[in-house]
Write a protein that holds these residues in place. Structure first.
Motif, short mmCIF file in Angstrom:
data_model
loop_
_atom_site.label_atom_id
_atom_site.label_comp_id
_atom_site.label_asym_id
_atom_site.label_seq_id
_atom_site.Cartn_x
_atom_site.Cartn_y
_atom_site.Cartn_z
N ILE A 69 42.82 41.93 39.21
CA ILE A 69 42.07 42.02 40.47
C ILE A 69 40.82 41.15 40.43
N ASN A 70 40.13 41.17 39.32
CA ASN A 70 38.89 40.39 39.22
C ASN A 70 39.14 38.90 39.29
N ALA A 128 41.73 37.61 41.11
CA ALA A 128 42.51 37.33 42.31
C ALA A 128 41.75 36.36 43.21
N GLN A 175 44.13 36.96 48.33
CA GLN A 175 44.66 38.20 47.78
C GLN A 175 43.68 39.35 47.97
N ILE A 176 42.39 39.07 47.72
CA ILE A 176 41.37 40.11 47.90
C ILE A 176 41.31 40.55 49.36
N ILE A 234 44.24 42.80 50.14
CA ILE A 234 44.06 44.13 49.54
C ILE A 234 43.06 44.95 50.33
N THR A 235 41.91 44.35 50.64
CA THR A 235 40.87 45.09 51.36
C THR A 235 41.33 45.45 52.77
N TYR A 241 44.87 48.42 38.48
CA TYR A 241 44.95 47.68 39.74
C TYR A 241 44.45 48.55 40.90
N SER A 270 40.58 49.34 40.54
CA SER A 270 39.76 48.16 40.74
C SER A 270 39.78 47.69 42.19
N SER A 271 40.97 47.68 42.80
CA SER A 271 41.07 47.24 44.19
C SER A 271 40.35 48.19 45.14
N THR A 282 37.10 47.23 47.49
CA THR A 282 37.17 47.44 48.93
C THR A 282 36.02 48.28 49.44
#
Length: 221
Positions: free
Chosen positions: A43-44, A46, A50-51, A54-55, A117, A120-121, A125
């Motif tokens: 995730i860090n 990405a 991608q971020i 996800i958000t 994952y 962290s995501s 967010t």
């Protein structure tokens, strides 16, 4: 007195099991932690697209819960039970073979990756404070059972592998596989309890907390 005695016996059996297999539990735990770290690293590292995806997904999901959207508990339970049953069967099957050990290790790492994952995501967010609330409500309770059950399935598979490699006598290997099967059935019941907690407790906790999270998230936007 009888209930207390039964609890004491159960506790002692669990303690003895962990003590007798402490090395195997250490290996499985380390692999799970490695998976978590890999999930966080993923995730860090990405990219922005991608971020954003996800958000947007998590924001839309939390936004839907803020409205009158109702989660289909029966469908959620069915999916969770199905996934846990498949997990138990796969780990039982590969744990019954001499070539299954790498697959067991891979499953443990993958489940750890999924955990890292998700955590962290969520924090990316909603931020640290709101993210922790989301994680605690949605993931904590069922994983208090799921993670030890996963590690226990890995350990029993490791024991069968060692028995096959070190002891060539068919009688002993057969006995170890029977133990492995019975133990896996017990763990399956724990996984089913985890599915029930996820469906009927964690979901309700999340729905109670989501308005607070969304309110703070909106105020920060």
């Amino acid at each position: 007195m009888r209930k207390t005695s039964k609890k004491n016996v159960t506790t002692e059996v669990i303690k003895k099991h962990i003590y007798d297999n402490i090395k195997e539990y250490a290996i499985a735990s380390i692999l799970f932690i490695i998976g978590i770290i890999l999930g966080v690293i993923f995730i860090n590292n990405a990219n922005d697209l991608q971020i954003t995806q996800i958000t947007n997904y998590l924001s839309n999901f939390s936004g839907s819960l803020k409205t009158d959207y109702e989660i289909d508990n029966s469908e959620l339970l069915k999916n969770s039970v199905r996934d846990n049953v498949i997990l138990a069967i796969v780990m039982w099957f590969v744990g019954s073979t001499v070539i299954g050990l790498p697959i067991i290790f891979g499953i443990v790492i993958f489940r750890g990756f999924c955990m890292g994952y998700a955590i962290s995501s969520t924090i990316i967010t909603f931020g640290l404070g709101k993210g922790i609330i989301f994680v605690v409500c949605s993931l904590l309770l069922q994983n208090l059972i799921f993670i030890p059950a996963l590690l226990a399935l890995a350990v029993t598979g490791i024991k069968v592998y060692k028995s096959i490699v070190k002891d060539k006598r068919k009688e002993n290997i057969k006995l170890e596989i029977i133990r492995h099967t019975l133990f896996s059935i017990i763990i399956l019941f724990l996984l089913l309890i985890s599915a029930l907690i996820e469906t009927y407790i964690s979901t309700n906790l999340l729905k109670l907390a989501i308005n607070y999270i969304c309110l703070l998230y909106t105020s920060d936007a």
